[in-house]
Scaffold this motif. Structure first.
Motif, PDB file in Angstrom:
ATOM      1  N   LEU A 162     -32.437   3.863 -25.447  1.00  0.00           N
ATOM      2  CA  LEU A 162     -31.203   3.602 -26.201  1.00  0.00           C
ATOM      3  C   LEU A 162     -31.518   2.870 -27.507  1.00  0.00           C
ATOM      4  CD1 LEU A 162     -28.129   3.582 -26.469  1.00  0.00           C
ATOM      5  CD2 LEU A 162     -28.102   1.510 -25.039  1.00  0.00           C
ATOM      6  N   LYS A 163     -32.435   1.917 -27.467  1.00  0.00           N
ATOM      7  CA  LYS A 163     -32.800   1.179 -28.683  1.00  0.00           C
ATOM      8  C   LYS A 163     -33.381   2.119 -29.731  1.00  0.00           C
ATOM      9  CE  LYS A 163     -33.665  -3.218 -26.326  1.00  0.00           C
ATOM     10  NZ  LYS A 163     -34.676  -4.259 -26.001  1.00  0.00           N
ATOM     11  N   LEU A 164     -34.172   3.102 -29.270  1.00  0.00           N
ATOM     12  CA  LEU A 164     -34.754   4.069 -30.194  1.00  0.00           C
ATOM     13  C   LEU A 164     -33.677   4.983 -30.781  1.00  0.00           C
ATOM     14  CD1 LEU A 164     -37.502   4.870 -31.343  1.00  0.00           C
ATOM     15  CD2 LEU A 164     -37.774   6.457 -29.435  1.00  0.00           C
ATOM     16  N   LEU A 165     -32.674   5.317 -29.976  1.00  0.00           N
ATOM     17  CA  LEU A 165     -31.566   6.127 -30.476  1.00  0.00           C
ATOM     18  C   LEU A 165     -30.722   5.350 -31.489  1.00  0.00           C
ATOM     19  CD1 LEU A 165     -30.393   7.872 -27.179  1.00  0.00           C
ATOM     20  CD2 LEU A 165     -31.105   9.058 -29.261  1.00  0.00           C
ATOM     21  N   GLU A 166     -30.617   4.049 -31.270  1.00  0.00           N
ATOM     22  CA  GLU A 166     -29.808   3.227 -32.178  1.00  0.00           C
ATOM     23  C   GLU A 166     -30.497   2.997 -33.529  1.00  0.00           C
ATOM     24  OE1 GLU A 166     -27.328   0.525 -28.929  1.00  0.00           O
ATOM     25  OE2 GLU A 166     -29.296  -0.148 -29.638  1.00  0.00           O
ATOM     26  N   GLU A 167     -31.833   2.927 -33.505  1.00  0.00           N
ATOM     27  CA  GLU A 167     -32.582   2.678 -34.742  1.00  0.00           C
ATOM     28  C   GLU A 167     -33.735   3.671 -34.856  1.00  0.00           C
ATOM     29  OE1 GLU A 167     -33.811  -1.382 -34.839  1.00  0.00           O
ATOM     30  OE2 GLU A 167     -31.800  -2.174 -34.434  1.00  0.00           O
ATOM     31  N   PRO A 168     -33.408   4.939 -35.060  1.00  0.00           N
ATOM     32  CA  PRO A 168     -34.468   5.953 -35.106  1.00  0.00           C
ATOM     33  C   PRO A 168     -35.252   5.881 -36.414  1.00  0.00           C
ATOM     34  CG  PRO A 168     -32.352   6.938 -35.635  1.00  0.00           C
ATOM     35  CD  PRO A 168     -32.060   5.515 -35.241  1.00  0.00           C
ATOM     36  N   PRO A 169     -36.570   6.074 -36.359  1.00  0.00           N
ATOM     37  CA  PRO A 169     -37.350   6.132 -37.599  1.00  0.00           C
ATOM     38  C   PRO A 169     -36.956   7.374 -38.406  1.00  0.00           C
ATOM     39  CG  PRO A 169     -38.759   5.824 -35.668  1.00  0.00           C
ATOM     40  CD  PRO A 169     -37.418   6.192 -35.166  1.00  0.00           C
ATOM     41  N   PRO A 170     -37.227   7.386 -39.700  1.00  0.00           N
ATOM     42  CA  PRO A 170     -36.933   8.579 -40.510  1.00  0.00           C
ATOM     43  C   PRO A 170     -37.677   9.808 -39.981  1.00  0.00           C
ATOM     44  CG  PRO A 170     -37.470   6.703 -41.900  1.00  0.00           C
ATOM     45  CD  PRO A 170     -37.812   6.308 -40.503  1.00  0.00           C
ATOM     46  N   ARG A 171     -37.024  10.970 -40.109  1.00  0.00           N
ATOM     47  CA  ARG A 171     -37.596  12.250 -39.704  1.00  0.00           C
ATOM     48  C   ARG A 171     -38.114  12.218 -38.270  1.00  0.00           C
ATOM     49  NH1 ARG A 171     -37.961  15.955 -43.640  1.00  0.00           N
ATOM     50  NH2 ARG A 171     -39.673  17.121 -42.721  1.00  0.00           N
ATOM     51  N   SER A 172     -37.304  11.607 -37.415  1.00  0.00           N
ATOM     52  CA  SER A 172     -37.603  11.623 -35.982  1.00  0.00           C
ATOM     53  C   SER A 172     -36.468  12.336 -35.257  1.00  0.00           C
ATOM     54  CB  SER A 172     -37.769  10.202 -35.436  1.00  0.00           C
ATOM     55  OG  SER A 172     -36.558   9.485 -35.542  1.00  0.00           O
ATOM     56  N   LEU A 173     -36.785  12.934 -34.133  1.00  0.00           N
ATOM     57  CA  LEU A 173     -35.804  13.715 -33.388  1.00  0.00           C
ATOM     58  C   LEU A 173     -36.020  13.508 -31.900  1.00  0.00           C
ATOM     59  CD1 LEU A 173     -33.537  15.926 -33.597  1.00  0.00           C
ATOM     60  CD2 LEU A 173     -35.365  17.612 -33.352  1.00  0.00           C
ATOM     61  N   LEU A 174     -34.947  13.162 -31.191  1.00  0.00           N
ATOM     62  CA  LEU A 174     -34.980  12.992 -29.734  1.00  0.00           C
ATOM     63  C   LEU A 174     -34.153  14.095 -29.106  1.00  0.00           C
ATOM     64  CD1 LEU A 174     -34.556   9.135 -29.576  1.00  0.00           C
ATOM     65  CD2 LEU A 174     -36.464  10.383 -28.570  1.00  0.00           C
ATOM     66  N   LEU A 175     -34.781  14.898 -28.248  1.00  0.00           N
ATOM     67  CA  LEU A 175     -34.114  15.998 -27.558  1.00  0.00           C
ATOM     68  C   LEU A 175     -34.059  15.665 -26.077  1.00  0.00           C
ATOM     69  CD1 LEU A 175     -35.953  18.956 -29.346  1.00  0.00           C
ATOM     70  CD2 LEU A 175     -33.723  17.956 -29.932  1.00  0.00           C
ATOM     71  N   LEU A 176     -32.863  15.352 -25.582  1.00  0.00           N
ATOM     72  CA  LEU A 176     -32.678  14.961 -24.186  1.00  0.00           C
ATOM     73  C   LEU A 176     -32.157  16.162 -23.406  1.00  0.00           C
ATOM     74  CD1 LEU A 176     -32.824  12.258 -25.707  1.00  0.00           C
ATOM     75  CD2 LEU A 176     -31.121  11.350 -24.120  1.00  0.00           C
ATOM     76  N   VAL A 177     -32.961  16.624 -22.457  1.00  0.00           N
ATOM     77  CA  VAL A 177     -32.586  17.740 -21.599  1.00  0.00           C
ATOM     78  C   VAL A 177     -31.976  17.171 -20.333  1.00  0.00           C
ATOM     79  CG1 VAL A 177     -33.483  19.672 -20.237  1.00  0.00           C
ATOM     80  CG2 VAL A 177     -34.399  19.218 -22.526  1.00  0.00           C
ATOM     81  N   SER A 178     -30.791  17.649 -19.962  1.00  0.00           N
ATOM     82  CA  SER A 178     -30.111  17.044 -18.806  1.00  0.00           C
ATOM     83  C   SER A 178     -29.319  18.075 -18.010  1.00  0.00           C
ATOM     84  CB  SER A 178     -29.165  15.931 -19.264  1.00  0.00           C
ATOM     85  OG  SER A 178     -28.473  15.373 -18.170  1.00  0.00           O
ATOM     86  N   HIS A 179     -29.583  18.105 -16.679  1.00  0.00           N
ATOM     87  CA  HIS A 179     -28.765  18.908 -15.759  1.00  0.00           C
ATOM     88  C   HIS A 179     -27.505  18.147 -15.360  1.00  0.00           C
ATOM     89  CE1 HIS A 179     -32.590  20.846 -15.554  1.00  0.00           C
ATOM     90  NE2 HIS A 179     -33.076  20.126 -14.569  1.00  0.00           N
TER      91      HIS A 179
END
Length: 366
Positions: A162-179
């Motif tokens: 969550l902390k990384l989602l709140e303060e993402p570095p530039p040109r970063s992408l988080l892809l969360l796969v969820s059933h």
């Protein structure tokens, strides 16, 4: 009946190495449009039924971005129609081999002592991801993480992500796969843009089987399409492990209720508990729970279009033995038992036997 596929085929169908994606063209166009407009969210929550193509889409997007195609358009300024990267390109093979420095994949890791997968994605994995994201991209471009499956993070790992989602570095992408996105922290869901993938149609699923398993007889294809509920991953997995035969055996045993042949039950439990039969055990439980799911569904909506005539006849008879709420209760208990057996390593033979004890007790309760 179906034949098992070889290991080379299984590797080709793994999400990181699969060049094909069927039925999700609208999702691809949405992502391409966001890139074209410079509005690609830093966090995406890709949801949908298990095996529908969520991880395949995540790797497809990662390949596209890491190949340097961000914001690419044709001569008329329109975005491409697809995220496809040719399987002959070096980037495709690099990602398939897990060797790209700017793509980090989080999933449950193998316990070195037991050789089994851990129950959760843990905080140390997220910390390693955070450290990687704090470094300069190896290729000077994007840094991408795929979390598969996101609901398998424990609470500490989820809070760290969550902390990384709140303060993402530039040109970063988080892809969360969820059933099961409902199991994620609400704050994680709120920080991501959601992309929901739908089950495939029967025609699309038939096409996937024709592409990957052209050896299957037409009757097997029809049976797998019925069992898969729109999930190409499930259809192909069942084809590899002769799932149609296993499901037919389960339906035959349901047909003997309320009086089960417990000699047959003991033989089945012995077979599934043997060393080396882990896949057969997992497949059997998956299909047994599926049989109960479809039984309950028919109890709610009689005459469902997706079920076979044998399933409809069995459902009608079993609903006469016990009311719907008893079968729902059994479905919940068996699901809980299967999950508990995996998490605390219960004796497989006893788990299978207890499942049938509960099944017969349900069928005998008026």
């Amino acid at each position: 009946m179906t034949k098992n596929g070889d290991s080379a085929e299984e590797e080709t169908l793994a999400p990181q190495a699969n060049p094909h994606l069927t039925g999700h063209e609208a999702a691809e166009r949405l992502l391409l449009s966001a890139m074209q407009q410079g509005r690609l969210a830093h966090g995406w929550l890709i949801t949908g039924p298990e095996g529908v193509g969520k991880a395949t889409l995540a790797y497809r997007l990662a390949r596209y971005l890491l190949s340097g195609r961000y914001g690419e358009a044709d001569l008329f300024g329109a975005p491409p129609e697809s995220l496809a990267v040719d399987s002959g390109e070096a980037i495709f093979h690099q990602i398939a081999a897990g060797g790209h420095p700017d793509l980090i994949v989080l999933g449950r890791e193998e316990n070195q002592k037991t050789g089994k997968l851990s129950n959760f994605i843990v905080i140390d994995q997220v910390r390693r991801l955070t450290d990687r994201f704090s470094m300069t991209s190896g290729a000077g471009g994007w840094r991408i993480a795929i979390v598969d499956c996101a609901e398998e993070m424990n609470l500490n790992a989820a809070n760290a992500l969550l902390k990384l989602l709140e303060e993402p570095p530039p040109r970063s992408l988080l892809l969360l796969v969820s059933h099961a996105p409902g199991r994620l922290l609400p704050t994680i869901r709120s920080r991501c843009r959601r992309l929901a993938l739908r089950p495939l149609s029967s025609e699309q699923l038939t096409g996937v089987l024709a592409l990957h398993r052209p050896d299957l007889p037409a009757e097997d294809v029809a049976g797998l399409v019925q069992l898969a509920d729109g999930s190409p991953g499930r259809a192909l997995s069942l084809a590899r492990v002769d799932g149609l035969r296993t499901y037919a055996e389960i339906q035959a045993m349901l047909g003997t209720l309320p009086a089960l042949d417990f000699n047959m039950v003991h033989d089945l439990a012995d077979r599934l508990a043997r060393r080396g039969q882990e896949t057969a055990y997992e497949t059997w439980f998956e299909l047994f729970i599926l049989a109960l799911t479809r039984l309950v569904r028919l109890g709610v909506v009689a005459g469902g279009a997706g079920e076979t005539s044998i399933e409809r006849q069995t459902s009608q008879r079993l609903m006469g033995l016990a009311p719907l709420d008893r079968w729902v209760e059994l479905w919940e208990k068996v699901g809980d038992l299967a999950a508990r057996a995996e998490s605390v390593n219960l004796d497989k033979k006893q788990v299978v036997f207890n499942t049938f004890v509960m099944l017969e007790a349900t069928a005998r309760r008026a």
